[in-house]
Write a protein that holds these residues in place. Sequence first.
Motif, PDB file in Angstrom:
ATOM      1  N   ASP A  80     -11.069 -14.284 -12.317  1.00  0.00           N
ATOM      2  CA  ASP A  80     -10.912 -14.785 -13.688  1.00  0.00           C
ATOM      3  C   ASP A  80     -11.923 -15.880 -14.004  1.00  0.00           C
ATOM      4  O   ASP A  80     -12.509 -15.907 -15.092  1.00  0.00           O
ATOM      5  N   GLU A  81     -12.139 -16.800 -13.058  1.00  0.00           N
ATOM      6  CA  GLU A  81     -13.112 -17.878 -13.278  1.00  0.00           C
ATOM      7  C   GLU A  81     -14.518 -17.309 -13.449  1.00  0.00           C
ATOM      8  O   GLU A  81     -15.270 -17.744 -14.323  1.00  0.00           O
ATOM      9  N   LEU A  82     -14.859 -16.339 -12.621  1.00  0.00           N
ATOM     10  CA  LEU A  82     -16.179 -15.725 -12.721  1.00  0.00           C
ATOM     11  C   LEU A  82     -16.328 -14.977 -14.038  1.00  0.00           C
ATOM     12  O   LEU A  82     -17.351 -15.094 -14.721  1.00  0.00           O
ATOM     13  N   SER A  83     -15.308 -14.244 -14.429  1.00  0.00           N
ATOM     14  CA  SER A  83     -15.339 -13.510 -15.687  1.00  0.00           C
ATOM     15  C   SER A  83     -15.505 -14.469 -16.866  1.00  0.00           C
ATOM     16  O   SER A  83     -16.300 -14.222 -17.771  1.00  0.00           O
ATOM     17  N   ASN A  84     -14.772 -15.575 -16.840  1.00  0.00           N
ATOM     18  CA  ASN A  84     -14.874 -16.572 -17.914  1.00  0.00           C
ATOM     19  C   ASN A  84     -16.261 -17.207 -17.956  1.00  0.00           C
ATOM     20  O   ASN A  84     -16.815 -17.436 -19.035  1.00  0.00           O
ATOM     21  N   ALA A  85     -16.818 -17.507 -16.782  1.00  0.00           N
ATOM     22  CA  ALA A  85     -18.150 -18.105 -16.729  1.00  0.00           C
ATOM     23  C   ALA A  85     -19.202 -17.155 -17.285  1.00  0.00           C
ATOM     24  O   ALA A  85     -20.103 -17.563 -18.026  1.00  0.00           O
ATOM     25  N   ILE A  86     -19.092 -15.872 -16.948  1.00  0.00           N
ATOM     26  CA  ILE A  86     -20.036 -14.876 -17.466  1.00  0.00           C
ATOM     27  C   ILE A  86     -19.885 -14.731 -18.973  1.00  0.00           C
ATOM     28  O   ILE A  86     -20.873 -14.683 -19.706  1.00  0.00           O
ATOM     29  N   LYS A 116     -18.796 -16.940 -21.112  1.00  0.00           N
ATOM     30  CA  LYS A 116     -19.330 -18.141 -21.763  1.00  0.00           C
ATOM     31  C   LYS A 116     -20.856 -18.108 -21.775  1.00  0.00           C
ATOM     32  O   LYS A 116     -21.483 -18.423 -22.792  1.00  0.00           O
ATOM     33  N   ALA A 117     -21.462 -17.715 -20.662  1.00  0.00           N
ATOM     34  CA  ALA A 117     -22.927 -17.639 -20.605  1.00  0.00           C
ATOM     35  C   ALA A 117     -23.456 -16.626 -21.612  1.00  0.00           C
ATOM     36  O   ALA A 117     -24.461 -16.877 -22.290  1.00  0.00           O
ATOM     37  N   LEU A 162     -25.789 -17.489 -24.855  1.00  0.00           N
ATOM     38  CA  LEU A 162     -27.063 -16.794 -25.046  1.00  0.00           C
ATOM     39  C   LEU A 162     -27.108 -16.136 -26.425  1.00  0.00           C
ATOM     40  O   LEU A 162     -28.112 -16.207 -27.130  1.00  0.00           O
ATOM     41  N   LEU A 163     -26.018 -15.505 -26.823  1.00  0.00           N
ATOM     42  CA  LEU A 163     -25.958 -14.876 -28.148  1.00  0.00           C
ATOM     43  C   LEU A 163     -26.146 -15.916 -29.244  1.00  0.00           C
ATOM     44  O   LEU A 163     -26.855 -15.662 -30.218  1.00  0.00           O
ATOM     45  N   ASP A 164     -25.532 -17.071 -29.096  1.00  0.00           N
ATOM     46  CA  ASP A 164     -25.714 -18.158 -30.067  1.00  0.00           C
ATOM     47  C   ASP A 164     -27.181 -18.568 -30.174  1.00  0.00           C
ATOM     48  O   ASP A 164     -27.709 -18.739 -31.280  1.00  0.00           O
ATOM     49  N   GLN A 165     -27.846 -18.677 -29.029  1.00  0.00           N
ATOM     50  CA  GLN A 165     -29.256 -19.063 -29.036  1.00  0.00           C
ATOM     51  C   GLN A 165     -30.131 -17.992 -29.690  1.00  0.00           C
ATOM     52  O   GLN A 165     -31.042 -18.308 -30.456  1.00  0.00           O
ATOM     53  N   VAL A 166     -29.852 -16.750 -29.389  1.00  0.00           N
ATOM     54  CA  VAL A 166     -30.624 -15.649 -29.967  1.00  0.00           C
ATOM     55  C   VAL A 166     -30.388 -15.589 -31.477  1.00  0.00           C
ATOM     56  O   VAL A 166     -31.328 -15.413 -32.263  1.00  0.00           O
ATOM     57  N   THR A 167     -29.145 -15.761 -31.896  1.00  0.00           N
ATOM     58  CA  THR A 167     -28.822 -15.730 -33.329  1.00  0.00           C
ATOM     59  C   THR A 167     -29.565 -16.830 -34.068  1.00  0.00           C
ATOM     60  O   THR A 167     -30.114 -16.604 -35.154  1.00  0.00           O
ATOM     61  N   LEU A 168     -29.602 -18.027 -33.484  1.00  0.00           N
ATOM     62  CA  LEU A 168     -30.335 -19.139 -34.107  1.00  0.00           C
ATOM     63  C   LEU A 168     -31.827 -18.841 -34.198  1.00  0.00           C
ATOM     64  O   LEU A 168     -32.487 -19.208 -35.166  1.00  0.00           O
ATOM     65  N   ALA A 169     -32.355 -18.189 -33.186  1.00  0.00           N
ATOM     66  CA  ALA A 169     -33.785 -17.884 -33.146  1.00  0.00           C
ATOM     67  C   ALA A 169     -34.169 -16.833 -34.186  1.00  0.00           C
ATOM     68  O   ALA A 169     -35.293 -16.803 -34.678  1.00  0.00           O
ATOM     69  N   LEU A 170     -33.205 -15.953 -34.518  1.00  0.00           N
ATOM     70  CA  LEU A 170     -33.514 -14.908 -35.487  1.00  0.00           C
ATOM     71  C   LEU A 170     -33.388 -15.464 -36.873  1.00  0.00           C
ATOM     72  O   LEU A 170     -33.909 -15.120 -37.819  1.00  0.00           O
TER      73      LEU A 170
END
Length: 49
Positions: free
Chosen positions: A28-34, A36-37, A41-49
């Motif tokens: 569960d911790e690994l799944s949550n960390a992935i 979140k990452a 990343l999607l937030d950063q890509v959205t801002l860049a577009l």
Amino acid sequence: MSELENWKQRREGESLRRRQDARILSEDELSNAIAKAQADLLDQVTLAL
């Protein structure tokens, strides 16, 4: 003790300390960390577009 032996002992000690500091994540911790990452990343890509 030779310089090479000193170097080897320092290196092995660093590696051992890193392993002792590491912890195993639950599935569960690994799944949550992935998730979140990926969201970050999607937030950063959205801002860049």
